[in-house]
Design an enzyme around this catalytic site. Structure first.
Site, mmCIF file in Angstrom:
data_model
loop_
_atom_site.group_PDB
_atom_site.id
_atom_site.type_symbol
_atom_site.label_atom_id
_atom_site.label_comp_id
_atom_site.label_asym_id
_atom_site.label_seq_id
_atom_site.Cartn_x
_atom_site.Cartn_y
_atom_site.Cartn_z
ATOM 1 N N THR A 167 0.850 -1.186 0.000
ATOM 2 C CA THR A 167 0.000 0.000 0.000
ATOM 3 C C THR A 167 0.887 1.237 0.000
ATOM 4 O O THR A 167 2.100 1.146 0.261
ATOM 5 C CB THR A 167 -0.910 0.018 1.241
ATOM 6 N N GLU B 81 -5.630 -4.109 -1.622
ATOM 7 C CA GLU B 81 -6.060 -5.278 -0.860
ATOM 8 C C GLU B 81 -7.111 -6.116 -1.583
ATOM 9 O O GLU B 81 -7.490 -7.186 -1.103
ATOM 10 C CB GLU B 81 -6.615 -4.842 0.503
ATOM 11 N N LYS C 216 -16.650 16.351 9.387
ATOM 12 C CA LYS C 216 -17.766 16.310 10.349
ATOM 13 C C LYS C 216 -18.059 17.742 10.789
ATOM 14 O O LYS C 216 -17.328 18.318 11.578
ATOM 15 C CB LYS C 216 -17.380 15.435 11.546
ATOM 16 N N TRP D 274 -22.069 14.848 8.163
ATOM 17 C CA TRP D 274 -20.947 14.539 7.267
ATOM 18 C C TRP D 274 -21.011 15.378 6.005
ATOM 19 O O TRP D 274 -22.069 15.567 5.405
ATOM 20 C CB TRP D 274 -20.978 13.065 6.886
#
Length: 541
Positions: free
Chosen positions: A184, A330, A439, A444
């Site tokens: 990653t 992944e 936030k 959101w």
């Protein structure tokens, strides 16, 4: 009694099929030492056997890890197959990572030998002294272009394989044998290793060639612009030989709009895949040069959300269908795909249809998906409820390589780190990364949606939105904008662009015009670095 044969799903079986059935199909490459190399799959796999013999001769054994620092070209393709089919692990490394990350990855992956592109030799010359387990280096070029290098135990690729025969007895491998390793980008902490197997690679390949995904066939000419050092080039270096699609690889020129246009037109490319920055570079060249790309009928955007300008310009000006995919290292990487639309979606009004096509798409068979709230309760697929995305399936990670922490949740699901909603048709819309969601006042705000809206302004080249601490609302969005060359905008004009396009309370609190924005090694905006860079930012009174 077992009613059906239990043949192993291995990359070796794919290679043998491609050589026998699709052997006459061309592979075309741009390399540092050849502007247009051309041969066939049959030629390629004969050289793969030579390379396999060379790997054995330099002391490599099954289970060893062999690293590559390389672009998309025919030699890299040969390494992919020779290493994995010999029972070794092909460890592709992103050369754009920070030196400290490269050092960590090479040592953590326990790489024994490194194959390096001619253009990347100086990078490794500055790092080889911190790679104690690496026994030698192979420079991917011919003798005429072999540099005078300080790399210890350095070999010329062409000279190395020329010493060996094209006869090689491939080992019988279990399908769960590790085949490739990719790390990653390490946006938080050290990069983590993801080990792919022969089985996961073959299953991913079968899924990716489906008509509603990449839809590859023997009639296609594929141009994979997504780097082979990033998640196996989205699997196209496997799926093209499997189907018999002609393969064209742009080498170190993958970011050059002129080169891409030339390859598309001269090699009659029909399908391609890359990240948004690549497509913006091609669009810019097409606009300035007046060129066309008649043969290209579809392209896939991945790695980041597709800006409307890419979707709209390619479709309306050049007749190219723009598709979108989503996944991650992944996941090998395929998770969802937005290709052919079902009849119920195709019948929607044009504006709703366009909005649907800009979503990340529907889960591919083999990928189970759910979105959950903070209490891990599954949320409905209503297109409104947004939650953390979790996945599981046969080509999705079970555990990180050589890692002590927990990879899956207690129920065996992998949490992707993305926040999304899924509508009744199964289309997923990524709204943010868990760590990047803003936030504000308990609600959101999607930084991705604000960035996409900003980039759709004709004077904007790139934009980033981050949540910054606010005395009243906990966080508010800060907009950072890079303007197109020669253009100008005021703060008020830029913020006014959002009116009527997003909820009023979503509109960024402030806008700053900047010359550059930091990116990760895979070309994504580095929100972590942006937040650190503006840690002392204060809102106007």
């Amino acid at each position: 009694m077992i009613p059906m044969m239990n043949s192993q799903l291995t990359i070796t079986s794919l290679m043998k099929h491609a050589e026998q059935i699709n052997g006459a199909v061309e592979v075309v490459s741009v390399t540092a030492d050849n502007p247009r190399h051309r041969y066939t799959y049959r030629d390629a796999f004969a050289r793969v056997r030579q390379l396999a013999n060379a790997l054995s001769a330099i002391g490599l054994e099954q289970g060893d890890t062999v690293a590559t620092f390389a672009w998309n070209d025919y030699r890299h393709l040969e390494i992919y197959y020779a290493v994995s089919c010999s029972g070794m692990v092909c460890h592709t490394i992103n050369p754009r990572l920070f030196p400290e990350q490269i050092e960590y990855i090479v040592n953590h992956g326990r790489d024994k030998w490194i194959f390096v592109d001619l253009t990347m030799v100086p990078l490794l010359e500055s790092l080889h002294h911190v790679m104690p387990e690496v026994k030698g280096f192979v420079v991917m070029t011919d003798q005429a272009h072999m540099p005078d290098t300080s790399l210890p135990n350095a070999h010329c690729y062409e000279a190395l394989i020329a010493e060996h025969t094209a006869e090689f007895e491939w080992p019988d491998l279990d399908e769960n044998t590790p085949s490739a390793l990719c790390y990653t980008s390490g946006t938080t902490g050290n990069p983590k290793g993801v080990m792919y197997t022969h089985r996961s690679t073959l299953l991913h390949c079968y899924a990716s060639i489906a008509p509603d995904v990449f839809g590859l066939s023997v009639t296609d000419v594929a141009l994979p612009i997504v780097p082979m050092f990033h998640v196996n080039g989205w699997g196209l270096v496997y799926s093209a030989p499997m189907t018999g699609a002609k393969l064209v690889m742009p080498g170190p020129k993958m970011g050059c709009g002129e080169t891409l246009c030339t390859l598309i037109n001269e090699e009659k490319i029909t399908v391609s895949a890359g990240v948004p920055t690549v497509w913006l570079a091609l669009l810019d060249y097409l606009k300035k040069s007046g060129s066309t790309i008649e043969s290209l009928n579809r392209l896939t955007v991945g790695g980041a959300a597709c800006p409307f300008v890419i979707y709209d310009d390619f479709r309306t000006k050049y007749g190219v269908d723009v598709q979108q995919g989503w996944g991650m290292t992944e996941m090998n990487p395929l998770g969802t795909f937005n290709g052919n639309a079902p009849e119920t979606v195709s019948a929607l009004p044009a504006d709703q249809y366009d909005k649907m096509r800009l979503k990340q798409g529907r889960p591919v068979f083999g990928v189970e998906m759910k979105i959950v709230d903070a209490d891990n309760k599954a949320l409905p697929w209503d297109g409104i409820s947004a939650g953390a995305v979790k996945v599981r399936g046969p080509w999705i990670i079970n555990e990180y390589y050589n890692y002590d922490g927990q990879t899956l949740d207690d129920d065996g699901w992998f949490e992707t780190g993305d926040v999304a909603c899924i509508d009744e048709y199964g289309y997923m819309q990524i709204t943010d990364r868990v760590k990047d969601v803003i936030k504000s006042g308990g609600e959101w705000i999607s930084s991705i949606e604000l960035e996409n809206c900003a980039v759709n302004h004709p004077k904007v080249a790139e934009a980033a939105v981050v949540g910054m601490p606010h005395p009243t609302w906990s966080e508010r969005p800060l907009l950072l904008v890079i303007l197109q060359e020669g253009e100008s905008l005021t703060r008020e004009e830029m913020l006014g662009w959002f009116e009527g396009k997003v909820a009023k309370w979503w509109i960024p609190e402030e806008c700053l015009f900047v010359d550059t924005l930091p990116h990760t090694a895979t070309g994504k905006l580095s929100k972590k670095d942006i937040r650190a860079q503006y840690a002392d930012f204060s809102w106007p009174s």
